[in-house]
Design an enzyme around this catalytic site. Structure first.
Site, PDB file in Angstrom:
ATOM      1  N   HIS A  42       4.263 -37.658   2.615  1.00  0.00           N
ATOM      2  CA  HIS A  42       5.150 -36.601   2.829  1.00  0.00           C
ATOM      3  C   HIS A  42       6.278 -36.950   2.334  1.00  0.00           C
ATOM      4  CE1 HIS A  42       8.116 -34.230   5.361  1.00  0.00           C
ATOM      5  NE2 HIS A  42       7.199 -33.380   4.923  1.00  0.00           N
ATOM      6  N   HIS A  84      13.237 -31.227  -1.758  1.00  0.00           N
ATOM      7  CA  HIS A  84      12.829 -30.407  -0.902  1.00  0.00           C
ATOM      8  C   HIS A  84      13.869 -29.310  -0.654  1.00  0.00           C
ATOM      9  CE1 HIS A  84      12.819 -29.249   3.450  1.00  0.00           C
ATOM     10  NE2 HIS A  84      11.416 -29.161   3.485  1.00  0.00           N
TER      11      HIS A  84
HETATM   12  O1  G3P Z   1       4.343 -28.846   3.094  1.00  0.00           O
HETATM   13  C1  G3P Z   1       3.993 -29.581   4.272  1.00  0.00           C
HETATM   14  C2  G3P Z   1       5.370 -30.040   4.993  1.00  0.00           C
HETATM   15  O2  G3P Z   1       5.854 -30.597   4.062  1.00  0.00           O
HETATM   16  C3  G3P Z   1       6.177 -28.737   5.347  1.00  0.00           C
HETATM   17  O3  G3P Z   1       7.090 -28.885   5.590  1.00  0.00           O
HETATM   18  O4  G3P Z   1       9.690 -28.475   5.351  1.00  0.00           O
HETATM   19  O5  G3P Z   1       8.671 -31.053   5.098  1.00  0.00           O
HETATM   20  O6  G3P Z   1       8.151 -28.998   3.500  1.00  0.00           O
HETATM   21  P1  G3P Z   1       8.663 -29.499   4.753  1.00  0.00           P
HETATM   22 CA    CA Z   2       6.522 -29.634   1.920  1.00  0.00          CA
END
Ligand code: G3P
Ligand code: CA
Length: 351
Positions: A42, A84
């Site tokens: 992530h 992000h």
């Molecule tokens: O894309 C999966 C997860 O990353 C969604 O949340 O806000 O971290 O992009 P975010």
């Molecule tokens: Ca994401």
């Protein structure tokens, strides 16, 4: 100082969807074979290095992640950068380097800066400003203001991963997320078309290629499936992300899941969509969502698994116990985690 933000609020949005899913729940979900479980880094190995930096991606690769995530935003001059947020304020020195460039809401938007300008920024761990001072959001992670990190493009990250695949012989995949296509459209930019064009230029075109393309916007995913991919002779595997907001609730019914299976290969819910956060260790309330998704042929890749104690739900004792619950009791196909090394080790030990 405050800790890593909690997962999205559990009420009232999650309560609503949990009720809806519970109403459709069948038996316990099947658990996919251990060998098929995937670890999605992530924002890279973001538990160890500033999110979405090349260093964090290289570390995730070395830690054995199966897929590495790229959140994508567009610059003023139509370049795709790996970030992000739509703005640069929480992870860079943009306000210092470019005074007077904020919009009325005080934020410095990526879409208002050229790539050449954005490359000048110093990137750091996420921070907030209190009394004029930057304070880290994650005290146990990489320190603020140390070393040097920059923003990079989507193409540069693809070249890193493909280059490492060549030099190691591994087949680590991409997991790009198109960020807020409606915002980009209002700014005159078709970010989805741009993402597909970059992917095509690097040879990603088939549903069997090592890539999942994710988005929260279901209408944009439908457009990608129905128009943008066929126009390019592409067939990528799509993932419908599911947020905490109430407007995602219709997707969590049997009909909603069936609809998703018409254009996507998987879903990316929050972990709280799968286990009621009010569960206890002795009373684990697993929703029916994994069973519904698997019955419809969809993979399930929940977000976001973090090792910090305040990120572990009350029903789990620690990070590994949380992984055990989700892989062996809930039956997910993979997870998004800031700590790919820990998830890879857990899966290896479980084989
Ligand atoms: O894309 C999966 C997860 O990353 C969604 O949340 O806000 O971290 O992009 P975010
Ligand atoms: Ca994401």
């Amino acid at each position: 100082m405050y800790r890593v933000p909690k997962q999205p609020s559990t009420k009232p949005g999650f309560l609503l969807v949990l009720l809806l899913v519970a109403g459709c729940a069948g038996g316990p979900p099947d658990t996919p074979p251990v060998e098929e479980r995937v670890v999605i880094a992530h924002r890279g190995a973001s538990g160890y290095l500033p999110e979405h930096t090349i260093a964090a991606k290289a570390m995730a690769y070395a830690q054995g992640a199966d897929f590495i995530e790229q959140d994508l935003v567009m610059t003023k001059d139509d370049e795709l950068v790996v970030l992000h947020d739509l703005d640069l304020d929480s992870v860079s020195n943009v306000s210092t380097l470019f005074p007077g460039r904020a919009r009325d809401d005080g934020r410095h938007y990526v879409v208002d800066f050229t790539l050449e300008e954005i490359r000048q920024l110093a990137v750091s761990e996420r921070f907030k400003v209190e009394d004029g001072s930057a304070i880290t959001v994650s005290p146990d992670r990489f320190p603020l203001g140390k070393s040097t990190f920059r923003v990079h493009t989507f193409a540069e990250e693809i070249e890193l991963i493909k280059g490492l695949n060549k030099s190691t012989g591994k087949t680590v995949g991409l997991y790009p997320e198109i960020k807020d296509p409606a915002f980009h459209r209002r700014e005159g930019k078709d970010i989805s078309a741009a993402v597909l064009d970059v992917l095509a230029s690097y040879g990603y075109s088939k549903s069997t290629d090592d890539i999942y393309l994710q988005c929260f916007d279901r209408y944009e995913l439908m457009r990608i499936h129905e128009d943008l991919l066929p126009a390019r002779n592409m067939e990528l595997a799509l993932v419908q992300l599911i947020g905490a907001e109430a407007d995602f609730a219709p997707l969590l019914t049997e009909e909603g899941i069936r609809e998703i299976s018409g254009y996507a290969a998987g879903i990316g819910p929050s972990m709280h969509h799968l286990v009621d956060p009010d569960s206890t260790a002795s009373d684990l309330k697993v929703t029916g969502l994994v069973a519904l998704a698997h019955a419809a042929g969809l993979k399930v890749h929940p977000y976001t698994f973090r090792r910090e104690p305040d990120q572990i739900p009350a029903y789990a004792t620690d990070f590994e116990n949380l992984l055990d619950i989700f892989f062996n009791q809930v039956g997910v196909d993979g997870i998004f985690t800031d700590f790919p090394d820990r998830a890879v080790s857990f899966i290896e030990a479980d084989k």
